[in-house]
Scaffold this motif. Structure first.
Motif, PDB file in Angstrom:
ATOM      1  N   PHE A  25       0.824  -1.205   0.000  1.00 56.01           N
ATOM      2  CA  PHE A  25       0.000   0.000   0.000  1.00 56.01           C
ATOM      3  C   PHE A  25       0.862   1.260   0.000  1.00 56.01           C
ATOM      4  CE2 PHE A  25      -2.035   3.361   2.503  1.00 56.01           C
ATOM      5  CZ  PHE A  25      -3.172   3.595   1.746  1.00 56.01           C
ATOM      6  N   LEU A  26       1.890   1.287   0.852  1.00 58.95           N
ATOM      7  CA  LEU A  26       2.763   2.452   0.928  1.00 58.95           C
ATOM      8  C   LEU A  26       3.546   2.653  -0.362  1.00 58.95           C
ATOM      9  CD1 LEU A  26       4.117   2.094   4.582  1.00 58.95           C
ATOM     10  CD2 LEU A  26       2.405   3.720   3.736  1.00 58.95           C
ATOM     11  N   VAL A  27       3.992   1.568  -0.985  1.00 60.84           N
ATOM     12  CA  VAL A  27       4.726   1.674  -2.246  1.00 60.84           C
ATOM     13  C   VAL A  27       3.833   2.250  -3.342  1.00 60.84           C
ATOM     14  CG1 VAL A  27       5.822   0.354  -4.090  1.00 60.84           C
ATOM     15  CG2 VAL A  27       6.384  -0.146  -1.710  1.00 60.84           C
ATOM     16  N   LEU A  34       5.073  10.350  -6.616  1.00 57.64           N
ATOM     17  CA  LEU A  34       6.265  10.707  -7.373  1.00 57.64           C
ATOM     18  C   LEU A  34       6.107  10.591  -8.878  1.00 57.64           C
ATOM     19  CD1 LEU A  34       9.003   8.935  -5.214  1.00 57.64           C
ATOM     20  CD2 LEU A  34       8.278  11.323  -5.110  1.00 57.64           C
ATOM     21  N   LYS A  35       5.074   9.907  -9.348  1.00 55.72           N
ATOM     22  CA  LYS A  35       4.965   9.624 -10.780  1.00 55.72           C
ATOM     23  C   LYS A  35       4.962  10.911 -11.593  1.00 55.72           C
ATOM     24  CE  LYS A  35      -0.099   9.445 -10.932  1.00 55.72           C
ATOM     25  NZ  LYS A  35      -1.278   8.659 -11.305  1.00 55.72           N
ATOM     26  N   ILE A  42      14.923   9.441  -9.557  1.00 57.62           N
ATOM     27  CA  ILE A  42      15.894   9.370  -8.464  1.00 57.62           C
ATOM     28  C   ILE A  42      15.530   8.235  -7.513  1.00 57.62           C
ATOM     29  CG2 ILE A  42      16.878  10.617  -6.504  1.00 57.62           C
ATOM     30  CD1 ILE A  42      16.368  13.206  -8.032  1.00 57.62           C
ATOM     31  N   PHE A  43      14.245   8.105  -7.223  1.00 59.82           N
ATOM     32  CA  PHE A  43      13.777   7.039  -6.346  1.00 59.82           C
ATOM     33  C   PHE A  43      14.114   5.668  -6.929  1.00 59.82           C
ATOM     34  CE2 PHE A  43      10.360   3.971  -5.420  1.00 59.82           C
ATOM     35  CZ  PHE A  43      10.539   3.836  -4.054  1.00 59.82           C
ATOM     36  N   VAL A  44      13.908   5.495  -8.230  1.00 60.01           N
ATOM     37  CA  VAL A  44      14.240   4.226  -8.886  1.00 60.01           C
ATOM     38  C   VAL A  44      15.734   3.954  -8.778  1.00 60.01           C
ATOM     39  CG1 VAL A  44      14.307   3.013 -11.099  1.00 60.01           C
ATOM     40  CG2 VAL A  44      12.273   4.306 -10.456  1.00 60.01           C
ATOM     41  N   GLY A  45      16.554   5.002  -8.958  1.00 59.19           N
ATOM     42  CA  GLY A  45      18.001   4.836  -8.824  1.00 59.19           C
ATOM     43  C   GLY A  45      18.404   4.392  -7.432  1.00 59.19           C
ATOM     44  N   LEU A  46      17.800   5.005  -6.407  1.00 56.96           N
ATOM     45  CA  LEU A  46      18.093   4.601  -5.032  1.00 56.96           C
ATOM     46  C   LEU A  46      17.647   3.168  -4.770  1.00 56.96           C
ATOM     47  CD1 LEU A  46      17.003   7.835  -3.123  1.00 56.96           C
ATOM     48  CD2 LEU A  46      19.329   7.029  -3.458  1.00 56.96           C
ATOM     49  N   TYR A  50      19.926  -0.103  -3.472  1.00 57.04           N
ATOM     50  CA  TYR A  50      19.599  -0.963  -2.336  1.00 57.04           C
ATOM     51  C   TYR A  50      19.518  -2.430  -2.761  1.00 57.04           C
ATOM     52  CZ  TYR A  50      18.738   2.600   1.206  1.00 57.04           C
ATOM     53  OH  TYR A  50      18.898   3.597   2.133  1.00 57.04           O
ATOM     54  N   LEU A  51      18.932  -2.696  -3.910  1.00 56.93           N
ATOM     55  CA  LEU A  51      18.852  -4.073  -4.407  1.00 56.93           C
ATOM     56  C   LEU A  51      20.244  -4.608  -4.727  1.00 56.93           C
ATOM     57  CD1 LEU A  51      15.720  -3.853  -6.738  1.00 56.93           C
ATOM     58  CD2 LEU A  51      15.862  -4.898  -4.473  1.00 56.93           C
ATOM     59  N   ALA A  52      21.101  -3.743  -5.292  1.00 58.50           N
ATOM     60  CA  ALA A  52      22.465  -4.153  -5.612  1.00 58.50           C
ATOM     61  C   ALA A  52      23.229  -4.529  -4.350  1.00 58.50           C
ATOM     62  CB  ALA A  52      23.189  -3.040  -6.362  1.00 58.50           C
TER      63      ALA A  52
END
Length: 269
Positions: A25-27, A34-35, A42-46, A50-52
């Protein structure tokens, strides 16, 4: 044990499901916030960073793990700095709207779309788009500010209060070159034209194109520290632009502008 259940051999507690549902829900709400903005990229880059980190940690790559861990340690502070406008915008929505009003933040989040009525918003959008199309065709300069969540602050000494319903012909007459109200901006709040001949703060952003004039810089200036949407028609070329969150998007089509207005006035956040 009665609170546990199995799925493909895995056992879950009902709180695990609730935890996952809240995160999803929060995502989703973060995506809605942000869309369409630079902050989303920037959010996608961060998120990729984190996944990396989890990948290199699993692969036992100590140097990369250390570097990414250092970044993650200061990640919260970095996020607050980078997303300051979006955080401010989110808090404004929470603070300025009455929790139980029909237009409140929580109503927008939880009320199913089929129970919402946007006839008034659609009528406003159509009237504004009609006026902008005609003004673009006649190369009539215009600057219209749509205040979405709270009354925009501006210098009342130079402005003229109108408090009128939104009508395409009225908008055209205000920005007509012979009109005493055509200089400055027109402010729309809710379903009313609040004021015209409004002097707006001019953006000092050095990254803006040097060829743009005062009308475009004022549009950017009024959106840099608020959640307003500014619509611009160029007097020189008739080109249509809009400003949002301090960003200027030039040479948009009427359809693109209409989609943007729907995002702001109907889809909300």
């Amino acid at each position: 044990m009665e609170n546990l259940f199995s799925f493909y051999g895995y056992r879950f507690h009902w709180l695990n499901i609730l935890d996952l549902a809240i995160v999803i829900f929060l995502v989703v709400q973060l995506y809605r916030l942000l869309k369409g903005s630079l902050a989303f990229n920037i959010f996608v880059g961060l998120l990729i960073i984190y996944l990396a980190y989890f990948v290199v940690q699993h692969l036992q790559m100590p140097i990369l793990s250390t570097l990414l861990q250092s970044f993650i340690n200061v990640g919260l502070i970095a996020i607050i700095i980078i997303f300051q406008p979006e955080i401010r915008k989110f808090l404004l929505v929470l603070g300025k709207k009455a929790p139980l009003s029909k237009d409140s933040f929580f109503t927008k989040l939880f009320l199913p779309d089929k129970f919402k009525s946007y006839k008034e918003e659609e009528n406003i959008i159509n009237e504004v788009i009609t006026a902008i199309a005609r003004m673009a065709g006649s190369r009539t300069g215009a600057l219209i500010v749509i205040a979405n969540t709270y009354r925009v602050k501006f210098d009342t000494a130079s402005s003229i209060a109108i408090d009128s319903n939104i009508n395409a012909k009225l908008l055209e007459s205000i920005f007509c070159k012979g009109s005493p109200l055509h200089d400055g901006a027109l402010i729309i709040v809710g379903n009313k034209i609040l004021a015209a001949k409004v002097i707006l703060p001019v953006s000092e952003n050095p990254n803006l194109p040097t060829r743009i004039g005062l009308r475009h810089r004022s549009a950017v200036g009024i959106t840099e520290h608020s959640d307003n949407l500014a619509l611009i028609v160029s007097e020189e070329t008739g080109a249509i632009s809009y400003a949002q969150d301090g960003n200027l998007v030039q040479d948009v089509s009427l359809e693109e502008l209409k989609v943007k207005m729907y995002e702001v006035m109907v889809d909300g956040y």
